[in-house]
Motif scaffolding. Structure first.
Motif, short mmCIF file in Angstrom:
data_model
loop_
_atom_site.label_atom_id
_atom_site.label_comp_id
_atom_site.label_asym_id
_atom_site.label_seq_id
_atom_site.Cartn_x
_atom_site.Cartn_y
_atom_site.Cartn_z
N THR A 1 0.94 -1.14 0.11
CA THR A 1 -0.03 -0.08 -0.01
C THR A 1 0.83 1.18 0.09
N GLN B 1 -7.57 0.13 -0.05
CA GLN B 1 -7.98 -1.48 0.62
C GLN B 1 -8.94 -1.24 1.39
N ASP C 1 -6.26 -1.82 -4.96
CA ASP C 1 -5.57 -2.40 -3.67
C ASP C 1 -6.46 -3.37 -3.22
#
Ligand SMILES: Nc1ncnc2c1ncn2[C@@H]1O[C@H](COP(=O)(O)OP(=O)(O)OP(=O)(O)O)[C@@H](O)[C@H]1O
Ligand SMILES: [Mg+2]
Lengths: 243, 317, 283
Positions: free
Chosen positions: A44, A86, A167
């Motif tokens: 990330t 994410q 992500d």
């Protein structure tokens, strides 16, 4: 072959922790690259540096041949790169349609004030990702996890970027939803989009990527075809051995 | 007008609201009208605060500072330099926007709580600075008195205040219906995502700030002429800030009619309490009602009304 | 010159004390607790009421102020902060409203006019050529005792360490067996007690008035942020920078500009270095 993305000697330090350690990789236009690594490997963090949400400690990032390290996030997006998060970050009190509308907006005050929203494009994007027409007016806070991920993807697509950083787009989705998103990604690949994707769901990711790189503690472990990377000894030790 | 997505019922509601406001002098006495004048100005301050803070979530604790610049600019220009109000009020608006921009714009880059703190410090700074810097212009702690009046009598004062408020409200309502309004609202929900959608949030926030400052300066300047005199304590004061914020929250942040309802509700609540509680008790009751309402429904009266309406619809269906 | 140094030390000690109580709350949950000013104000008034209006011993007045402060902190956590579940904007706004309510309560009970507190300890002493009242000297000594005790408490006791753990990572602390809710409650109460204690001294240094809380609350918030959140040493240093700045300006330039430069310093640092002078960058 033109490169969409060129990352060279990227380093990111958080105090004493090195989250990205001298990372270099390329991504050709139209290519799809998988980025794998255990939890906390720094995947990330790489995305955040490409987007300019985090400033790298050193190293260069080129987008379509141009150094972008000094640009703001908005400027980078205007040059054609965009990401999903994410943990989805929707605008909780806006409707699905309005969430997508924010992604579609041009970065110009004048256009935002005097231009009309493109309602059919909003609907089209929502539909392409699997929202039913009746979902358009639902508030984001009413949506389940799977729908939030789809919304995140739609808003990212709406920016018009051709290089997408995904992500964990499959986390928390049902197998039906995974199939739908995978199909959309394949379709976008046909249409020339470039992808850099992170996923812990390796079987779902495999058919979607041309190549993969594996990192651990910010350092590159392997770079090659998906099978080669997974077969790599150090990757097996750090990643697959763990799970 | 596809930009604004206007519907017939919008037109009807606005027409009814404007008619109601303008017919008010026929229905109520002069005392009530004076109360309403104050409510109109408070409503403008509240709309101004809401455009910035209610939408983007950047709490401004420094709005009295902006209102004060507007008031002081027109006060100094008219009383010390003999400039007519036709020129001094527009100048006051511009000075408020410029002054706010120079002082507060850098602060918009920093995160929520810190922004609030900086704006609060700016207000406190002005409270201490205005009396001591160039007292020949500002009048020191005693302020400036005998500002030229714009109107005579409660009725005309009311028409001016209500007309201004309607104009400000309509302008803000139209602006917030554009995509810009949506984007500002989105900033309040998740600023990173707005940035991640390719928009320069600093530019958006600056614009919201400029609009907010412009309205604050305009309302502050007219209010100063209505009052006829200004002092540092009556403008750069935490109680003014309190009234503005309470009006917005009680009415409903992120709407236009909410701050107006909130301003009228709170001003009239204070008036109704006056016969029973002539002293400061009123502010205690007022503050407590505000706190309880806020804790009960942080989205304000508008949300409570919405809930009731949808319940009634639900039970009929 | 000596006068400036002595006065500077005294005022800085007072500021450090006030800032400590705020820091406790700010380091858990980053809550901009504007009602902290209310503790300062109420502390001063309770002391005034007990010791001056009712004629009780001063120590009773002080203890009463501290207890009321602690109670206010506790109630605020229970009735406002907890129900709002860490929504920072809502907490900031409701604490602002609460501070204004408390201000009107003080006006209601004690009137609008400023009150002068009798010196806690009467008398004057000459320190290095500078005239110092016993009162302010006592205030400073007490401030330092309280700061030292707080430091020992946070570092040396089980509850103190748990408070630190919660301030760094609530979830982590919960996993390691600390009940964050209880710790939060204790922290709010201690913060209230410190604010009230600081209020007594602050009021004896300046005077008691219903508006007295705004400036000290801005100063203490700023000391904490400028000093780098959670850094006790940074807090002490910045308290001294501000204390000396104010005293020097009063002595060397113009007394009425005293607060102006404090506010300018605060604004400048926050805008240019939001992580504070001695803090690390937060992400
Ligand atoms: N803002 C930050 N400040 C300090 N450390 C950070 C920050 N962001 C990430 N880190 C640390 O950097 C390392 C890499 O984190 P990152 O989130 O990039 O990992 P990841 O590969 O995406 O992990 P996951 O699979 O869990 O999503 C971790 O050790 C993390 O704790
Ligand atoms: Mg990650």
């Amino acid at each position: 072959m033109t490169l969409a993305l060129e990352v060279r000697n990227l380093v990111k330090k958080f105090g004493g922790l090195t989250a990205t350690n001298d990372l270099s990789f390329d991504l050709a236009k139209g290519e799809s690259l998988g980025l794998i690594g255990p939890n906390g490997a720094g995947k990330t963090t790489v995305f955040s540096q490409i987007m300019g949400e985090l400033r790298q400690t050193s190293g260069t990032i080129k987008l379509y041949g141009e150094e972008i390290s000094k640009l703001t996030t908005a400027e980078r997006i205007a040059k054609g790169v965009s990401r999903t998060y994410q943990v989805p970050r929707p605008f909780a009190e806006l409707s699905v349609r309005e969430n997508i509308r924010v992604g579609l907006m041009p970065d110009s005050l004048r256009a935002m004030i005097f231009g009309a929203p493109d309602r059919s494009r909003e609907a089209e994007l929502a539909q392409s990702i699997g929202f039913a027409p009746k979902d358009l007016d639902k508030t984001a806070s009413e949506l389940a996890m799977g729908d939030l991920r789809k919304l995140e993807f739609a808003r990212t697509l709406a920016t018009g970027a051709k290089l997408l950083l995904l992500d964990e787009v499959f986390a928390g989705l049902t197998s039906g939803e995974i199939g739908m998103i995978a199909e959309l990604i394949q379709d976008l690949r046909q249409r020339g989009f470039t992808f850099l994707m992170v996923s812990h769901d390796l079987p779902a990711m495999e058919p979607l990527v041309d190549r993969a790189i594996a990192i651990e503690r910010g350092t590159m472990l392997a770079n090659g075809s998906f099978a080669d990377v997974l077969g790599d000894k150090s990757v097996r030790a750090s990643y697959l051995g763990e799970s | 007008m596809r930009t604004l997505d206007l519907r017939p019922h919008h037109l009807v509601l606005w027409a009814a609201f404007i008619a109601l406001m303008l017919l008010m002098p026929l229905m109520v006495g002069n005392g009530t009208l004076r109360t309403m004048i104050f409510a109109c100005y408070l409503a403008m301050f509240a709309i101004s605060w809401d455009i910035l803070s209610g939408r983007t979530g950047y709490l401004s604790f420094g709005h009295p500072f902006l209102i004060g610049i507007g008031a002081y600019t027109t006060g100094i220009l008219t009383r010390r330099y003999g400039i007519p109000v036709e020129a001094s009020i527009p100048i006051a608006v511009l000075v408020t926007m410029a002054g706010g921009l120079i002082i507060l714009l850098p602060a918009l880059r920093i995160k929520g709580s810190y922004f609030a703190l900086v704006t609060l410090a700016v207000m406190e700074l002005m409270l201490q600075l205005v009396p001591v810097i160039r007292p020949d212009l500002t009048g020191g702690t005693r302020g400036i008195s005998r500002l030229p009046a714009l109107t005579r009598g409660a009725e005309n004062g009311y028409y001016l205040a209500a007309g201004l408020m309607l104009a400000v409200a309509l302008f803000a309502w139209l602006l917030m219906r554009t995509r810009l309004g949506t984007a500002l609202w989105a900033i309040g929900m998740n600023e990173e995502s707005v940035r991640g959608s390719g928009l320069s949030t600093t530019r958006l926030k600056s614009f919201a700030f400029l609009v907010s400052a412009g309205i604050a300066g305009l309302a502050g300047a007219f209010y100063a002429h209505y009052l006829g005199s200004i002092t540092p304590r009556s403008f750069f004061d935490i109680n003014i800030l309190f009234q503005i914020i309470v009006a917005v929250l009680i009415g409903g942040a992120g709407t236009i009619i909410g701050p107006i309802i909130g301003a009228f509700f709170m001003v009239f609540l204070l008036e109704w309490l006056r016969p029973y509680m002539p002293g400061t008790e009123r502010f205690f009751v007022y503050g407590s009602i505000a706190l309880v309402l806020y804790m009960y429904q942080p989205k304000g009266i508008m949300a409570i009304v919405d809930t009731i309406v949808s319940k009634m619809k639900g039970s009929r269906a | 010159m000596m006068q400036i140094i002595v006065q500077g030390l005294l005022l800085s000690g007072l500021y450090a004390l006030i800032a400590m109580g705020f820091m406790l709350i700010f380091s858990i949950g980053r809550t901009l607790n504007l009602a902290y000013g209310a503790y300062i104000m109420v502390g001063g008034y309770i002391y005034f009421w007990l010791s001056q209006q009712l004629g009780m011993p001063k120590i009773v007045g002080f203890a009463g102020a501290v207890m009321v402060g602690a109670l206010m902190g506790f109630l605020k956590h229970r009735l406002i902060v907890k129900p709002l579940k860490g929504d920072a904007v809502a907490v900031e706004i409701s604490t602002l409203i609460l501070a204004i309510i408390m201000q009107s309560v003080m006006v209601l009970v004690f009137g609008d006019a400023s009150k002068i507190l009798l010196p806690i300890i009467p008398g004057v002493v000459t320190v290095a050529g500078a005239q110092v009242t016993f009162n302010i000297l006592a205030a400073t000594v007490m401030s330092w005792i309280i700061i030292a005790a707080l430091y020992a408490f946070v570092r040396g006791t089980h509850i103190g360490r748990a408070m630190q753990a919660v301030s760094m990572d609530e979830k982590g602390a919960a996993i390691s067996g600390v009940d964050p809710d209880k710790i939060n409650m204790i922290t709010w109460a201690i913060s209230g007690a410190l604010g009230a204690a600081g209020g007594v001294f602050f009021a004896s240094y300046t005077q008691l008035s219903p508006q007295m809380w705004v400036a000290p609350v801005i100063i203490s918030i700023a000391i904490v942020i400028v000093g780098g959140i959670g850094s006790i040493i940074g807090t002490l240093i910045v308290a001294h920078i501000i204390g000396f700045l104010e005293v020097s300006i009063v002595a060397l330039w113009a007394p009425e500009l005293r607060g102006v430069f404090t506010m300018l310093l605060i604004i400048g640092v926050l805008v240019m270095r939001p992580q504070g002078l001695f803090g690390r960058e937060e992400h």
